[in-house]
Design a protein around this motif. Structure first.
Motif, mmCIF file in Angstrom:
data_model
loop_
_atom_site.group_PDB
_atom_site.id
_atom_site.type_symbol
_atom_site.label_atom_id
_atom_site.label_comp_id
_atom_site.label_asym_id
_atom_site.label_seq_id
_atom_site.Cartn_x
_atom_site.Cartn_y
_atom_site.Cartn_z
ATOM 1 N N ASP A 28 0.881 -1.082 -0.071
ATOM 2 C CA ASP A 28 0.022 -0.177 0.137
ATOM 3 C C ASP A 28 0.737 1.405 0.026
ATOM 4 O O ASP A 28 0.638 2.164 -0.578
ATOM 5 N N GLN A 29 1.845 1.323 0.693
ATOM 6 C CA GLN A 29 2.725 2.492 0.788
ATOM 7 C C GLN A 29 3.455 2.701 -0.652
ATOM 8 O O GLN A 29 3.582 3.709 -1.088
ATOM 9 N N ILE A 30 3.857 1.593 -1.220
ATOM 10 C CA ILE A 30 4.596 1.780 -2.610
ATOM 11 C C ILE A 30 3.616 2.147 -3.630
ATOM 12 O O ILE A 30 3.904 2.833 -4.415
ATOM 13 N N HIS A 31 2.267 1.723 -3.497
ATOM 14 C CA HIS A 31 1.465 2.009 -4.277
ATOM 15 C C HIS A 31 0.894 3.808 -4.168
ATOM 16 O O HIS A 31 0.898 4.464 -5.198
ATOM 17 N N ARG A 32 0.740 4.269 -2.894
ATOM 18 C CA ARG A 32 0.649 5.582 -2.781
ATOM 19 C C ARG A 32 1.785 6.484 -3.214
ATOM 20 O O ARG A 32 1.576 7.557 -3.669
ATOM 21 N N LEU A 33 2.991 5.890 -3.208
ATOM 22 C CA LEU A 33 4.128 6.812 -3.568
ATOM 23 C C LEU A 33 4.208 6.822 -4.977
ATOM 24 O O LEU A 33 4.940 7.928 -5.410
ATOM 25 N N PHE A 34 4.012 5.785 -5.609
ATOM 26 C CA PHE A 34 4.716 5.653 -7.141
ATOM 27 C C PHE A 34 3.636 5.366 -8.098
ATOM 28 O O PHE A 34 3.729 5.506 -9.372
ATOM 29 N N GLN A 45 -0.773 17.732 -4.473
ATOM 30 C CA GLN A 45 -0.533 19.150 -4.138
ATOM 31 C C GLN A 45 0.844 19.768 -4.673
ATOM 32 O O GLN A 45 1.680 19.603 -4.066
ATOM 33 N N PRO A 46 0.771 20.263 -5.851
ATOM 34 C CA PRO A 46 2.160 20.962 -6.456
ATOM 35 C C PRO A 46 2.877 21.540 -5.434
ATOM 36 O O PRO A 46 4.138 21.783 -5.713
ATOM 37 N N ARG A 52 4.942 12.626 1.410
ATOM 38 C CA ARG A 52 5.314 12.415 -0.145
ATOM 39 C C ARG A 52 4.022 12.105 -0.734
ATOM 40 O O ARG A 52 3.993 12.556 -2.080
ATOM 41 N N ALA A 53 3.212 11.303 -0.424
ATOM 42 C CA ALA A 53 2.050 11.027 -1.571
ATOM 43 C C ALA A 53 1.172 12.511 -1.594
ATOM 44 O O ALA A 53 0.343 12.732 -2.628
ATOM 45 N N HIS A 54 0.917 13.236 -0.553
ATOM 46 C CA HIS A 54 0.461 14.552 -0.586
ATOM 47 C C HIS A 54 1.160 15.630 -1.674
ATOM 48 O O HIS A 54 0.373 16.209 -2.406
#
Length: 281
Positions: free
Chosen positions: A36-42, A136-137, A130-132
Motif C-alpha cells: 500500500d505504501q509503494i502504491h501511494r508513492l509511485f 498538491q504541487p 510524499r503522497a500528498h
C-alpha cells in the motif's frame, strides 16, 4: 515478462525504469515498505503496482515477507531489497558487493526485528507526506532521513526520522518521534533534553513532532509536558499529518507543519555540514 534471475546484473538493466531505481533507493535507505505504501508513492492503480512488484521480485531486485493475522488472513506484503537489489545499490554507492547469503540474512533479520512495526510506522508518516505532494504541487518533501542517517549527521540525537517540509516559499525542518504505544511517556519526554542541547550547540531549532498511536495517549503526554527549549507538537496516527492537526505544547489550537516555528540554524566553524544556514548532508 522479465527474464529469469541472472548472475549478471547488467543483463537486467534494460528492465529497470527510473521509478524502479527510485524505489530501490528508498528501500536501501528505509529498509521496508508495504504494498500500500509503494502504491501511494509511485502508482495510480493498485493492480499496476502489484504487477510491477511481482516483476521486480522475479528479477531478484525485491524480496518480500508477510505474517498471518490473528483470527485468519494475512498482513500485507512487506517489501525490501532482494539480492540483486542489494547488488545494484552496492554498485551505485561504491560499496562491496554482498553475497547471496548476506542478502538473505538481511531479510531474515529485518522480518524478525521486534521494531518492525515501529519502522513501518515511521515510514508511513513520510509516505503520507510524499503522497500528498503528488496531489498538491506547492508541497514538497525536500528531505526524508531515516533514524540511522539522522543519527549519523547530528550525532547527539536519536530521532526516528528527520525531514524538511515545504509549502510554497515556507520550509520547516522537523524531528519525528513515532510512537506505537510501547514506550513509557516519561521516556519520550526525556528525549527533549538532547534536542535542546543540540539546538544550543548548532542553532538548529526544529519542532519535535510526536506522532502518537491514540488520542488518549496524546492527552496524557500534554499533561506531562513542561516548558522546553524546543517546540513540541503532537498528532495521532488516525490523522493526515499534512493537515492542520498538530497541537503545540501549551496551546489549544492545532496547526499545520508549515505553521510551526523553525530555525535552520547558523553556520558553525567546526561543522562542515552547514551551508547557507541550513544543515545538509
Amino acid at each position: 515478462m522479465p527474464p529469469p534471475r541472472s548472475d549478471h546484473l547488467l543483463s537486467i538493466y534494460p528492465h529497470i525504469t527510473d521509478r524502479d531505481r527510485h524505489l530501490l533507493h528508498l528501500l536501501d535507505d528505509h529498509h521496508v515498505l508495504t504494498t500500500d505504501q509503494i502504491h501511494r508513492l509511485f502508482f495510480q492503480a493498485r493492480r499496476t503496482c502489484q504487477i510491477r512488484l511481482s516483476e521486480l521480485h522475479a528479477l531478484g531486485l525485491l524480496d518480500r515477507f508477510r505474517f498471518a493475522r490473528t483470527g485468519g488472513g494475512s498482513h500485507p506484503w512487506h517489501w525490501t531489497l532482494g539480492h540483486n537489489g542489494h547488488r545494484f545499490q552496492a554498485a551505485a554507492h561504491d560499496r562491496p558487493e554482498p553475497t547471496a547469503r548476506a542478502s538473505r540474512q538481511r531479510v531474515h533479520r529485518l522480518s524478525a526485528n521486534p521494531r518492525l512495526t515501529h519502522l513501518v510506522t515511521v515510514n508511513e508518516f513520510f509516505v503520507r507526506l510524499r503522497a500528498h505532494t503528488r496531489r498538491q504541487p506547492q508541497a514538497r518533501l525536500d528531505r526524508w532521513w531515516s533514524e540511522s542517517t539522522t543519527t549519523k549527521q547530528f550525532r547527539t540525537i536519536t530521532a526516528d526520522g528527520h525531514g524538511l517540509w515545504s509549502l510554497g516559499d515556507t520550509t520547516v525542518g522537523f524531528w519525528l518521534e513515532a510512537d506505537t504505544g510501547t514506550e513509557p511517556l516519561h521516556r519520550l519526554i526525556a528525549k527533549l533534553d538532547r534536542y535542546a542541547t543540540m539546538s544550543r550547540r548548532t542553532g538548529v531549532r526544529y519542532p519535535v513532532l510526536f506522532w502518537l498511536d491514540r488520542p488518549r495517549r496524546e492527552e496524557h503526554l500534554h499533561q506531562l509536558l513542561r516548558h522546553s527549549e524546543v517546540t513540541v507538537a503532537t498528532a495521532t496516527h488516525d490523522t493526515d499529518p499534512t493537515d492542520p492537526v498538530w497541537l503545540p505544547a501549551g496551546t489549544t489550537s492545532r496547526v499545520a507543519i508549515a505553521d510551526l516555528p523553525a530555525d535552520h540554524g547558523h553556520p558553525v566553524a567546526d561543522n562542515p555540514n552547514f551551508h547557507d544556514g541550513i544543515f545538509v548532508a
